[in-house]
Design an enzyme around this catalytic site. Structure first.
Site, PDB file in Angstrom:
ATOM      1  N   PRO A   1       0.818  -1.230   0.000  1.00 33.29           N
ATOM      2  CA  PRO A   1       0.000   0.000   0.000  1.00 33.29           C
ATOM      3  C   PRO A   1       0.845   1.270   0.000  1.00 33.29           C
ATOM      4  O   PRO A   1       1.833   1.374   0.726  1.00 33.29           O
ATOM      5  CB  PRO A   1      -0.815  -0.121   1.286  1.00 33.29           C
ATOM      6  N   CYS A   2       0.415   2.242  -0.796  1.00 27.24           N
ATOM      7  CA  CYS A   2       1.183   3.485  -0.946  1.00 27.24           C
ATOM      8  C   CYS A   2       0.600   4.642  -0.140  1.00 27.24           C
ATOM      9  O   CYS A   2       1.189   5.726  -0.108  1.00 27.24           O
ATOM     10  CB  CYS A   2       1.246   3.883  -2.424  1.00 27.24           C
TER      11      CYS A   2
END
Length: 220
Positions: A122-123
């Site tokens: 996840p960014c």
């Protein structure tokens, strides 16, 4: 799923072996994109109660941020439960990386096959649009899911020969570079050689100005 498309476009001889995705909508999208011809009803022998128990134990998510409660799952129509279950089985989905063990990856016969592990953690906690919580080991952030990959690699009796990372450019930005360096150090200890670069989609025939950091790690 995008890496799957890339291998198809390249004409590679490959098999999608396992995926790890807990979001119901993304599981459906992956099924529609890559396993649309699999119309088997894998749920046929299961009761509604068994489906609820299975999905609750797997930890499916409706909002990408947290697992659904068993009460939420119970409120789903039976046909929806069966659809989610069938999608999971058809796509070889391990669902929750935190509950996944290296043995679940079934990395075997590395003398016969080349295993390519892709990881796009996840960014949200890295990107400029997020709150900058970062990806420090033990931080408990969404972007800190990177370190679940470390755990899996540590558990592996046979390591995948190739790793492919993709994330936003901030993964090597000033706020995260020290954590990225720790990740590189870990990969080198395991025997990987790493090459990374920020690439822009517009330079590769895609009508989109989108930068991403890619890293390829080769074992040995």
């Amino acid at each position: 799923g995008s890496q799957h498309f890339a291998l198809e476009y390249l004409g590679a001889d490959f098999e999608s072996w396992k995926i790890c995705e807990w979001a119901v909508k993304s599981i459906q999208a992956y099924k529609d994109a890559h396993f649309q011809h699999d119309t088997n009803d894998y749920s046929a022998e299961l009761t509604k109660e068994q489906l609820i128990e299975y999905l609750a134990n797997k930890g499916i998510s409706a909002n990408y941020n947290e697992p659904m409660t068993i009460q939420q799952i119970k409120r789903l129509q039976e046909n929806k439960l069966r659809q989610i279950y069938n999608n999971i089985i058809a796509t070889h989905n391990l669902v929750n990386i935190q509950e996944t063990k290296a043995k679940d990856l079934e990395i075997i016969d590395t003398d016969k096959y080349c295993y390519l592990m892709t990881y796009s953690f996840p960014c949200q906690d890295l990107s400029s649009a997020g709150l900058g919580k970062g990806m420090a080991k033990g931080s408990g952030t969404r972007s800190g899911m990177l370190w679940e990959v470390e755990r899996l690699l540590d558990e592996c009796e046979q390591l995948p020969q190739v790793l492919l990372m993709e994330n936003v450019p901030e993964v090597i930005g000033s706020n995260n570079i020290k954590h990225f360096a720790k990740w590189l150090e870990k990969l080198e200890q395991l025997g990987y050689k790493n090459k990374w670069q920020v690439l822009n989609a517009k330079d590769y025939g895609v009508p989109q100005n989108r930068e991403r950091c890619f890293m390829v790690s080769m074992l040995g």
